[in-house]
Design a protein around this motif. Structure first.
Motif, PDB file in Angstrom:
ATOM      1  N   HIS A  45       4.245   6.726 -12.702  1.00  9.04           N
ATOM      2  CA  HIS A  45       3.603   5.428 -12.904  1.00  9.04           C
ATOM      3  C   HIS A  45       4.362   4.387 -12.099  1.00  9.04           C
ATOM      4  O   HIS A  45       5.576   4.266 -12.231  1.00  9.04           O
ATOM      5  N   ILE A  46       3.633   3.637 -11.258  1.00  5.31           N
ATOM      6  CA  ILE A  46       4.258   2.515 -10.544  1.00  5.31           C
ATOM      7  C   ILE A  46       3.690   1.231 -11.141  1.00  5.31           C
ATOM      8  O   ILE A  46       2.481   1.019 -11.130  1.00  5.31           O
ATOM      9  N   GLU A  47       4.595   0.411 -11.708  1.00  7.82           N
ATOM     10  CA  GLU A  47       4.153  -0.798 -12.388  1.00  7.82           C
ATOM     11  C   GLU A  47       4.395  -2.005 -11.486  1.00  7.82           C
ATOM     12  O   GLU A  47       5.523  -2.201 -11.017  1.00  7.82           O
ATOM     13  N   ASN A  48       3.365  -2.766 -11.263  1.00 13.27           N
ATOM     14  CA  ASN A  48       3.444  -3.994 -10.443  1.00 13.27           C
ATOM     15  C   ASN A  48       4.155  -3.769  -9.111  1.00 13.27           C
ATOM     16  O   ASN A  48       4.901  -4.644  -8.658  1.00 13.27           O
ATOM     17  N   SER A  49       3.959  -2.621  -8.506  1.00 13.59           N
ATOM     18  CA  SER A  49       4.540  -2.264  -7.194  1.00 13.59           C
ATOM     19  C   SER A  49       6.067  -2.269  -7.191  1.00 13.59           C
ATOM     20  O   SER A  49       6.698  -2.142  -6.154  1.00 13.59           O
ATOM     21  N   LYS A  50       6.705  -2.406  -8.344  1.00 10.63           N
ATOM     22  CA  LYS A  50       8.150  -2.666  -8.387  1.00 10.63           C
ATOM     23  C   LYS A  50       8.913  -1.677  -9.270  1.00 10.63           C
ATOM     24  O   LYS A  50      10.059  -1.358  -8.999  1.00 10.63           O
ATOM     25  N   LYS A  51       8.273  -1.236 -10.372  1.00 10.05           N
ATOM     26  CA  LYS A  51       9.006  -0.382 -11.290  1.00 10.05           C
ATOM     27  C   LYS A  51       8.388   1.022 -11.271  1.00 10.05           C
ATOM     28  O   LYS A  51       7.175   1.164 -11.407  1.00 10.05           O
ATOM     29  N   LEU A  69      12.734  -1.059  -8.702  1.00  9.90           N
ATOM     30  CA  LEU A  69      13.003  -0.864  -7.276  1.00  9.90           C
ATOM     31  C   LEU A  69      13.511  -2.143  -6.614  1.00  9.90           C
ATOM     32  O   LEU A  69      13.239  -3.256  -7.073  1.00  9.90           O
ATOM     33  N   PHE A  70      14.238  -1.971  -5.508  1.00  5.23           N
ATOM     34  CA  PHE A  70      14.847  -3.096  -4.781  1.00  5.23           C
ATOM     35  C   PHE A  70      13.773  -4.049  -4.242  1.00  5.23           C
ATOM     36  O   PHE A  70      13.888  -5.261  -4.317  1.00  5.23           O
ATOM     37  N   GLU A  71      12.703  -3.458  -3.699  1.00  7.34           N
ATOM     38  CA  GLU A  71      11.600  -4.255  -3.149  1.00  7.34           C
ATOM     39  C   GLU A  71      10.281  -3.584  -3.531  1.00  7.34           C
ATOM     40  O   GLU A  71      10.280  -2.531  -4.156  1.00  7.34           O
ATOM     41  N   LEU A  72       9.159  -4.189  -3.077  1.00  2.95           N
ATOM     42  CA  LEU A  72       7.851  -3.669  -3.468  1.00  2.95           C
ATOM     43  C   LEU A  72       7.477  -2.392  -2.712  1.00  2.95           C
ATOM     44  O   LEU A  72       7.845  -2.223  -1.551  1.00  2.95           O
ATOM     45  N   VAL A  73       6.736  -1.509  -3.409  1.00  2.00           N
ATOM     46  CA  VAL A  73       6.175  -0.308  -2.767  1.00  2.00           C
ATOM     47  C   VAL A  73       4.657  -0.348  -2.933  1.00  2.00           C
ATOM     48  O   VAL A  73       4.130  -1.120  -3.732  1.00  2.00           O
ATOM     49  N   THR A  74       3.948   0.522  -2.201  1.00  5.31           N
ATOM     50  CA  THR A  74       2.490   0.624  -2.375  1.00  5.31           C
ATOM     51  C   THR A  74       2.236   1.608  -3.532  1.00  5.31           C
ATOM     52  O   THR A  74       3.174   2.201  -4.064  1.00  5.31           O
ATOM     53  N   ASN A  75       0.966   1.798  -3.859  1.00  6.38           N
ATOM     54  CA  ASN A  75       0.629   2.765  -4.917  1.00  6.38           C
ATOM     55  C   ASN A  75       0.423   4.177  -4.351  1.00  6.38           C
ATOM     56  O   ASN A  75      -0.095   5.038  -5.040  1.00  6.38           O
ATOM     57  N   ASP A  76       0.801   4.364  -3.114  1.00  3.78           N
ATOM     58  CA  ASP A  76       0.630   5.670  -2.476  1.00  3.78           C
ATOM     59  C   ASP A  76       1.729   6.620  -2.993  1.00  3.78           C
ATOM     60  O   ASP A  76       2.896   6.447  -2.652  1.00  3.78           O
ATOM     61  N   ILE A  77       1.354   7.585  -3.841  1.00  2.30           N
ATOM     62  CA  ILE A  77       2.352   8.466  -4.461  1.00  2.30           C
ATOM     63  C   ILE A  77       2.083   9.903  -4.004  1.00  2.30           C
ATOM     64  O   ILE A  77       0.984  10.415  -4.212  1.00  2.30           O
ATOM     65  N   LEU A  93       7.273   7.700  -1.334  1.00  2.03           N
ATOM     66  CA  LEU A  93       6.701   6.369  -1.583  1.00  2.03           C
ATOM     67  C   LEU A  93       6.691   5.589  -0.278  1.00  2.03           C
ATOM     68  O   LEU A  93       7.468   5.883   0.641  1.00  2.03           O
ATOM     69  N   LYS A  94       5.805   4.589  -0.228  1.00  2.08           N
ATOM     70  CA  LYS A  94       5.749   3.745   0.983  1.00  2.08           C
ATOM     71  C   LYS A  94       6.152   2.324   0.615  1.00  2.08           C
ATOM     72  O   LYS A  94       5.640   1.761  -0.349  1.00  2.08           O
ATOM     73  N   LYS A  95       7.049   1.758   1.406  1.00  5.23           N
ATOM     74  CA  LYS A  95       7.476   0.378   1.141  1.00  5.23           C
ATOM     75  C   LYS A  95       6.406  -0.587   1.639  1.00  5.23           C
ATOM     76  O   LYS A  95       5.730  -0.310   2.637  1.00  5.23           O
ATOM     77  N   GLN A  96       6.309  -1.731   0.973  1.00  3.75           N
ATOM     78  CA  GLN A  96       5.355  -2.736   1.456  1.00  3.75           C
ATOM     79  C   GLN A  96       5.919  -3.449   2.677  1.00  3.75           C
ATOM     80  O   GLN A  96       5.184  -3.810   3.589  1.00  3.75           O
ATOM     81  N   ASN A  97       7.248  -3.666   2.699  1.00  7.32           N
ATOM     82  CA  ASN A  97       7.883  -4.303   3.852  1.00  7.32           C
ATOM     83  C   ASN A  97       8.657  -3.260   4.650  1.00  7.32           C
ATOM     84  O   ASN A  97       9.228  -2.339   4.090  1.00  7.32           O
ATOM     85  N   ASP A  98       8.656  -3.463   5.946  1.00 10.22           N
ATOM     86  CA  ASP A  98       9.278  -2.511   6.851  1.00 10.22           C
ATOM     87  C   ASP A  98      10.772  -2.849   6.995  1.00 10.22           C
ATOM     88  O   ASP A  98      11.156  -3.578   7.899  1.00 10.22           O
ATOM     89  N   GLN A  99      11.574  -2.413   6.027  1.00 10.81           N
ATOM     90  CA  GLN A  99      13.018  -2.707   6.100  1.00 10.81           C
ATOM     91  C   GLN A  99      13.841  -1.675   5.310  1.00 10.81           C
ATOM     92  O   GLN A  99      13.367  -1.114   4.334  1.00 10.81           O
ATOM     93  N   ILE A 100      15.046  -1.445   5.770  1.00 10.46           N
ATOM     94  CA  ILE A 100      15.964  -0.552   5.048  1.00 10.46           C
ATOM     95  C   ILE A 100      16.521  -1.334   3.858  1.00 10.46           C
ATOM     96  O   ILE A 100      16.927  -2.486   4.011  1.00 10.46           O
ATOM     97  N   PRO A 147      -6.198   4.973 -12.370  1.00  6.65           N
ATOM     98  CA  PRO A 147      -5.860   3.973 -11.357  1.00  6.65           C
ATOM     99  C   PRO A 147      -4.932   4.580 -10.307  1.00  6.65           C
ATOM    100  O   PRO A 147      -4.299   5.607 -10.550  1.00  6.65           O
ATOM    101  N   SER A 148      -4.846   3.930  -9.131  1.00  2.00           N
ATOM    102  CA  SER A 148      -4.087   4.523  -8.023  1.00  2.00           C
ATOM    103  C   SER A 148      -2.578   4.502  -8.258  1.00  2.00           C
ATOM    104  O   SER A 148      -1.842   5.206  -7.584  1.00  2.00           O
ATOM    105  N   ASN A 149      -2.110   3.709  -9.225  1.00  2.36           N
ATOM    106  CA  ASN A 149      -0.657   3.667  -9.462  1.00  2.36           C
ATOM    107  C   ASN A 149      -0.193   4.752 -10.438  1.00  2.36           C
ATOM    108  O   ASN A 149       0.916   4.706 -10.940  1.00  2.36           O
TER     109      ASN A 149
END
Ligand code: NAD
Length: 370
Positions: A45-51, A69-77, A93-100, A147-149
């Motif tokens: 379960h991914i909650e609000n793209s963050k948990k 999570l440190f930053e947001l991810v997509t619901n792509d699991i 998982l896929k990050k929403q922002n392109d950063q390490i 749902p997708s999450n």
């Protein structure tokens, strides 16, 4: 549950690790030592793209991985079991922002906790009703989309809960995850959950379910259960003792068995199906078809038969089991037998007592309890 619930000591905690293969992706690793692990043992379960919450169901226990999570991810699991190291789970998982990321984030207080399935408080999410079709005068198939999450493919014999509030009170009911008889579709191909639900006018949940329109949502939980379907692989005689909607866990078992026997697996399958009237028999036509193809032996037993009924009648009793089940002549028969029981509580209690009197023991009896 097995008929006798022996207290078991807690298993060791799982190990967790992660990697960032590139700035866009995150790979989570969960190390188990459970060699027969499949993606069906896992709920995500991914909650609000963050948990992220990951539940791993192993041998009657639920292991939790929970991270803010440190930053947001997509619901792509994407979930898979590593092929080169058995028992290792990999979640992409896929990050929403392109950063390490500097860190993975913060571990929640329940991260790497473990508890028996029956004590576990499930995770709820919103599922959407996408189809409802009649089965009998008082039962319908319900198809819900997830749902997708959410990632979940409940194992055979497991149930989810539906939850809705009425006048400020939460109404919760468990339902076994089914799929249509003779159609063990690949659950992973579509994220849908099918339930076979009998409507009771004098109760709270089903009148609310009947009011749902296609497209409406309802709270659904992560799955629960203790049935180990791999036991079917090693048994020669499978006895299914079901009453009313107690057929529901047996449906996927029967589908699984049909698939096994297509692969030339030799198995003797007997279903004793107890119902009030002929009109109450769930999936009656499908069961007749399968039984005519000699895939399973079906005995229908009615407690309130109409005058035209010429089959078995009454409640479950020793004399009936003696007549309809194979006699136990040696211990070998018992070790190669699996007996599954599901139905109203008084029925199940009586069935377990009678089956023990008949010669079956806790090792070969499985009682479905929700
Ligand atoms: P029902 O009232 O239509 O009864 C079906 C048959 O059960 C009867 O014909 C009779 O043969 C037998 N029966 C009922 N009461 C009995 C008693 N006191 N003693 C002996 N036999 C008795 O059943 P239903 O309304 O379809 O209910 C099915 C039950 O199965 C529900 O209580 C449901 O919660 C339970 N169920 C449990 C699970 C699970 O735990 N995983 C799954 C599905 C259904």
């Amino acid at each position: 549950e097995t008929a006798s619930t022996k207290p078991k000591s807690l298993p060791p905690r799982l190990r967790f690790d992660f990697r960032q293969p590139d700035s866009k992706s995150l790979k989570l690793f969960i190390y188990t030592t459970y060699l027969t692990l499949t993606t069906e043992n896992i709920f995500v379960h991914i909650e609000n793209s963050k948990k992220i919450s990951i539940l791993v169901f192993i041998d009657g226990f639920v292991h939790t991985i929970a991270i803010e999570l440190f930053e947001l991810v997509t619901n792509d699991i994407t979930v898979h079991i590593s092929t080169n190291s058995r028992g290792q789970i990999e979640i992409d998982l896929k990050k929403q922002n392109d950063q390490i990321w500097k860190t993975i984030g913060k571990f929640a207080s329940n991260h790497l906790s473990v508890c028996p399935v029956q004590d576990f408080e499930p995770i709820y999410f919103m599922a959407t009703l996408i189809k409802r079709s009649p089965v009998t005068h008082d039962s319908d198939w319900y198809t819900f989309s997830l749902p997708s999450n959410i990632f979940m493919l409940p194992p055979i014999g497991y149930h989810i809960r539906l939850r809705q509030s009425k006048d400020g009170i939460l109404i919760v009911k468990p339902y076994t995850v089914v799929n249509k008889l003779n159609n063990e579709q690949n659950l992973s191909s579509d994220q849908t959950i099918e339930l076979l639900i009998k409507h009771y006018t004098d109760r709270t949940m089903t009148p609310m379910l009947q009011k749902l329109n296609i497209g409406d949502t309802i709270e659904m939980s992560s799955f629960e259960g203790t049935f180990d379907y791999t036991k079917i692989n090693t048994c020669k005689t499978l006895i299914l003792v079901a009453a009313g909607t107690g057929l529901t866990p047996m449906i996927r078992i029967i589908n699984y068995v049909i698939k096994q026997t297509e692969n030339q697996v030799d198995m003797n399958v007997i279903l004793l199906f107890f119902n009030k009237t002929q009109d109450d028999i769930l999936c009656g036509e499908e069961l007749q078809t399968i039984s005519k193809q000699n895939k399973i032996i079906v005995h229908d037993i009615l407690s309130r038969p109409g005058p035209e009924w010429t089959g078995e009648t009454g409640y479950i009793r020793g004399e009936l089991l003696h007549r309809l089940l194979p006699s136990i002549s040696s211990t070998t028969n018992v070790t190669e037998t699996l007996v599954c029981v599901c139905g109203p509580t008084p029925f199940s209690k009586l069935a377990i007592d009678l089956l023990k009197e008949h010669g079956y023991n806790d090792n070969c009896l499985h009682l479905f309890l929700a």
